[in-house]
Design a protein around this motif. Structure first.
Motif, PDB file in Angstrom:
ATOM      1  N   GLU A   1       0.824  -1.209   0.000  1.00 48.78           N
ATOM      2  CA  GLU A   1       0.000   0.000   0.000  1.00 48.78           C
ATOM      3  C   GLU A   1       0.857   1.257   0.000  1.00 48.78           C
ATOM      4  O   GLU A   1       0.535   2.236  -0.677  1.00 48.78           O
ATOM      5  CB  GLU A   1      -0.943  -0.002   1.204  1.00 48.78           C
ATOM      6  N   ARG A   2       1.954   1.253   0.743  1.00 46.77           N
ATOM      7  CA  ARG A   2       2.857   2.418   0.755  1.00 46.77           C
ATOM      8  C   ARG A   2       3.460   2.648  -0.624  1.00 46.77           C
ATOM      9  O   ARG A   2       3.584   3.787  -1.082  1.00 46.77           O
ATOM     10  CB  ARG A   2       3.968   2.226   1.799  1.00 46.77           C
ATOM     11  N   THR A   3       3.821   1.560  -1.289  1.00 46.70           N
ATOM     12  CA  THR A   3       4.361   1.682  -2.636  1.00 46.70           C
ATOM     13  C   THR A   3       3.307   2.233  -3.588  1.00 46.70           C
ATOM     14  O   THR A   3       3.587   3.104  -4.419  1.00 46.70           O
ATOM     15  CB  THR A   3       4.872   0.316  -3.133  1.00 46.70           C
ATOM     16  N   PHE A   4       2.076   1.751  -3.454  1.00 45.33           N
ATOM     17  CA  PHE A   4       0.983   2.263  -4.279  1.00 45.33           C
ATOM     18  C   PHE A   4       0.777   3.759  -4.036  1.00 45.33           C
ATOM     19  O   PHE A   4       0.601   4.544  -4.979  1.00 45.33           O
ATOM     20  CB  PHE A   4      -0.300   1.480  -3.991  1.00 45.33           C
ATOM     21  N   LEU A   5       0.811   4.172  -2.784  1.00 41.51           N
ATOM     22  CA  LEU A   5       0.649   5.601  -2.472  1.00 41.51           C
ATOM     23  C   LEU A   5       1.794   6.428  -3.051  1.00 41.51           C
ATOM     24  O   LEU A   5       1.596   7.587  -3.447  1.00 41.51           O
ATOM     25  CB  LEU A   5       0.531   5.803  -0.963  1.00 41.51           C
ATOM     26  N   ALA A   6       2.982   5.851  -3.139  1.00 38.77           N
ATOM     27  CA  ALA A   6       4.103   6.562  -3.774  1.00 38.77           C
ATOM     28  C   ALA A   6       3.822   6.764  -5.265  1.00 38.77           C
ATOM     29  O   ALA A   6       4.130   7.824  -5.828  1.00 38.77           O
ATOM     30  CB  ALA A   6       5.404   5.784  -3.567  1.00 38.77           C
ATOM     31  N   TRP A   7       3.231   5.753  -5.922  1.00 33.63           N
ATOM     32  CA  TRP A   7       2.842   5.907  -7.326  1.00 33.63           C
ATOM     33  C   TRP A   7       1.794   7.004  -7.469  1.00 33.63           C
ATOM     34  O   TRP A   7       1.848   7.813  -8.396  1.00 33.63           O
ATOM     35  CB  TRP A   7       2.289   4.594  -7.878  1.00 33.63           C
TER      36      TRP A   7
ATOM     37  N   VAL B   1      -1.342   8.090 -16.455  1.00 35.91           N
ATOM     38  CA  VAL B   1      -0.792   6.775 -16.817  1.00 35.91           C
ATOM     39  C   VAL B   1       0.016   6.199 -15.651  1.00 35.91           C
ATOM     40  O   VAL B   1      -0.071   4.998 -15.350  1.00 35.91           O
ATOM     41  CB  VAL B   1       0.059   6.869 -18.105  1.00 35.91           C
ATOM     42  N   VAL B   2       0.778   7.040 -14.975  1.00 40.99           N
ATOM     43  CA  VAL B   2       1.564   6.583 -13.821  1.00 40.99           C
ATOM     44  C   VAL B   2       0.636   6.058 -12.726  1.00 40.99           C
ATOM     45  O   VAL B   2       0.901   5.015 -12.119  1.00 40.99           O
ATOM     46  CB  VAL B   2       2.476   7.717 -13.297  1.00 40.99           C
TER      47      VAL B   2
ATOM     48  N   LEU C   1      -1.664   1.357  -9.944  1.00 44.39           N
ATOM     49  CA  LEU C   1      -2.824   0.554  -9.554  1.00 44.39           C
ATOM     50  C   LEU C   1      -2.686  -0.873 -10.073  1.00 44.39           C
ATOM     51  O   LEU C   1      -2.964  -1.834  -9.340  1.00 44.39           O
ATOM     52  CB  LEU C   1      -4.106   1.199 -10.079  1.00 44.39           C
ATOM     53  N   LEU C   2      -2.247  -1.029 -11.309  1.00 47.26           N
ATOM     54  CA  LEU C   2      -2.045  -2.357 -11.883  1.00 47.26           C
ATOM     55  C   LEU C   2      -1.027  -3.148 -11.063  1.00 47.26           C
ATOM     56  O   LEU C   2      -1.275  -4.302 -10.678  1.00 47.26           O
ATOM     57  CB  LEU C   2      -1.569  -2.256 -13.336  1.00 47.26           C
ATOM     58  N   ILE C   3       0.108  -2.542 -10.771  1.00 49.08           N
ATOM     59  CA  ILE C   3       1.154  -3.225 -10.005  1.00 49.08           C
ATOM     60  C   ILE C   3       0.661  -3.557  -8.596  1.00 49.08           C
ATOM     61  O   ILE C   3       0.943  -4.627  -8.056  1.00 49.08           O
ATOM     62  CB  ILE C   3       2.444  -2.371  -9.975  1.00 49.08           C
ATOM     63  N   TYR C   4      -0.098  -2.634  -8.006  1.00 50.52           N
ATOM     64  CA  TYR C   4      -0.643  -2.873  -6.668  1.00 50.52           C
ATOM     65  C   TYR C   4      -1.525  -4.124  -6.667  1.00 50.52           C
ATOM     66  O   TYR C   4      -1.374  -5.005  -5.815  1.00 50.52           O
ATOM     67  CB  TYR C   4      -1.440  -1.658  -6.205  1.00 50.52           C
ATOM     68  N   TYR C   5      -2.464  -4.207  -7.621  1.00 51.03           N
ATOM     69  CA  TYR C   5      -3.357  -5.356  -7.670  1.00 51.03           C
ATOM     70  C   TYR C   5      -2.617  -6.654  -7.972  1.00 51.03           C
ATOM     71  O   TYR C   5      -2.912  -7.701  -7.385  1.00 51.03           O
ATOM     72  CB  TYR C   5      -4.482  -5.148  -8.690  1.00 51.03           C
ATOM     73  N   LEU C   6      -1.658  -6.603  -8.885  1.00 49.59           N
ATOM     74  CA  LEU C   6      -0.892  -7.811  -9.196  1.00 49.59           C
ATOM     75  C   LEU C   6      -0.100  -8.289  -7.978  1.00 49.59           C
ATOM     76  O   LEU C   6      -0.034  -9.498  -7.697  1.00 49.59           O
ATOM     77  CB  LEU C   6       0.045  -7.557 -10.378  1.00 49.59           C
ATOM     78  N   THR C   7       0.482  -7.362  -7.248  1.00 49.36           N
ATOM     79  CA  THR C   7       1.261  -7.724  -6.065  1.00 49.36           C
ATOM     80  C   THR C   7       0.358  -8.257  -4.961  1.00 49.36           C
ATOM     81  O   THR C   7       0.699  -9.237  -4.282  1.00 49.36           O
ATOM     82  CB  THR C   7       2.079  -6.511  -5.566  1.00 49.36           C
TER      83      THR C   7
ATOM     84  N   VAL D   1      10.202  -1.877 -18.816  1.00 50.44           N
ATOM     85  CA  VAL D   1       9.508  -1.392 -20.013  1.00 50.44           C
ATOM     86  C   VAL D   1       8.812  -0.064 -19.709  1.00 50.44           C
ATOM     87  O   VAL D   1       8.888   0.886 -20.495  1.00 50.44           O
ATOM     88  CB  VAL D   1       8.502  -2.442 -20.529  1.00 50.44           C
ATOM     89  N   PHE D   2       8.151   0.009 -18.564  1.00 50.99           N
ATOM     90  CA  PHE D   2       7.472   1.247 -18.190  1.00 50.99           C
ATOM     91  C   PHE D   2       8.469   2.389 -18.003  1.00 50.99           C
ATOM     92  O   PHE D   2       8.231   3.507 -18.468  1.00 50.99           O
ATOM     93  CB  PHE D   2       6.654   1.046 -16.910  1.00 50.99           C
ATOM     94  N   ALA D   3       9.585   2.111 -17.355  1.00 49.86           N
ATOM     95  CA  ALA D   3      10.610   3.144 -17.163  1.00 49.86           C
ATOM     96  C   ALA D   3      11.161   3.630 -18.503  1.00 49.86           C
ATOM     97  O   ALA D   3      11.370   4.842 -18.696  1.00 49.86           O
ATOM     98  CB  ALA D   3      11.741   2.607 -16.285  1.00 49.86           C
ATOM     99  N   MET D   4      11.385   2.722 -19.423  1.00 50.55           N
ATOM    100  CA  MET D   4      11.881   3.122 -20.743  1.00 50.55           C
ATOM    101  C   MET D   4      10.850   3.959 -21.493  1.00 50.55           C
ATOM    102  O   MET D   4      11.200   4.930 -22.166  1.00 50.55           O
ATOM    103  CB  MET D   4      12.271   1.890 -21.569  1.00 50.55           C
ATOM    104  N   LEU D   5       9.584   3.605 -21.369  1.00 49.59           N
ATOM    105  CA  LEU D   5       8.519   4.379 -22.010  1.00 49.59           C
ATOM    106  C   LEU D   5       8.487   5.807 -21.469  1.00 49.59           C
ATOM    107  O   LEU D   5       8.422   6.768 -22.243  1.00 49.59           O
ATOM    108  CB  LEU D   5       7.170   3.692 -21.794  1.00 49.59           C
ATOM    109  N   VAL D   6       8.552   5.956 -20.158  1.00 48.64           N
ATOM    110  CA  VAL D   6       8.570   7.295 -19.549  1.00 48.64           C
ATOM    111  C   VAL D   6       9.817   8.052 -19.976  1.00 48.64           C
ATOM    112  O   VAL D   6       9.763   9.246 -20.291  1.00 48.64           O
ATOM    113  CB  VAL D   6       8.477   7.188 -18.012  1.00 48.64           C
ATOM    114  N   LEU D   7      10.951   7.378 -20.033  1.00 50.00           N
ATOM    115  CA  LEU D   7      12.200   8.016 -20.455  1.00 50.00           C
ATOM    116  C   LEU D   7      12.118   8.490 -21.900  1.00 50.00           C
ATOM    117  O   LEU D   7      12.552   9.605 -22.229  1.00 50.00           O
ATOM    118  CB  LEU D   7      13.369   7.042 -20.273  1.00 50.00           C
TER     119      LEU D   7
END
Length: 110
Positions: free
Chosen positions: A11-17, A63-64, A69-75, A93-99
């Motif tokens: 949840e803390r990681t999700f809140l950081a997103w 998008v972030v 949210l996707l990563i939170y639910y998968l985890t 892949v997500f980091a490269m897309l943002v970059l």
């Protein structure tokens, strides 16, 4: 065995997103509104690009948040099943897309 602290860490990681996404959205609004402010104040033309950059930042922020949210639910699913696995590929892949988006915006400013 999964402990409550594992779920709280997720949840803390999700809140950081969420915080990151909200910061990007806020920054996008600042860019777009400042360009419009300059146009009204000084009659400066050609601020349409800044508005576009602001809009891109707003969309990127959304998008972030969706990605978080996707990563939170998968985890959460993995923690509940006791089968947690690293998400290094999708994160990379997500980091490269943002970059790529950031570099493209930077090159368009020049």
């Amino acid at each position: 065995m999964v402990s409550p602290s594992d779920h709280m860490a997720n949840e803390r990681t999700f809140l950081a997103w969420i915080r990151t996404g909200v910061a990007l959205i806020g920054f996008g609004f600042v860019i777009a509104k400042f360009a419009l402010f300059l146009q009204i104040l000084k009659g400066v033309k050609g601020t349409g690009e800044s508005v576009t950059f602001g809009e891109v930042m707003i969309v990127l922020g959304a998008v972030v948040i969706m990605y978080g949210l996707l990563i939170y639910y998968l985890t959460e699913k993995d923690l509940d099943n006791g089968t947690y696995k690293s998400r290094h590929v999708i994160n990379s892949v997500f980091a490269m897309l943002v970059l790529i988006i950031a570099v493209t915006l930077a090159l368009l400013v020049i």
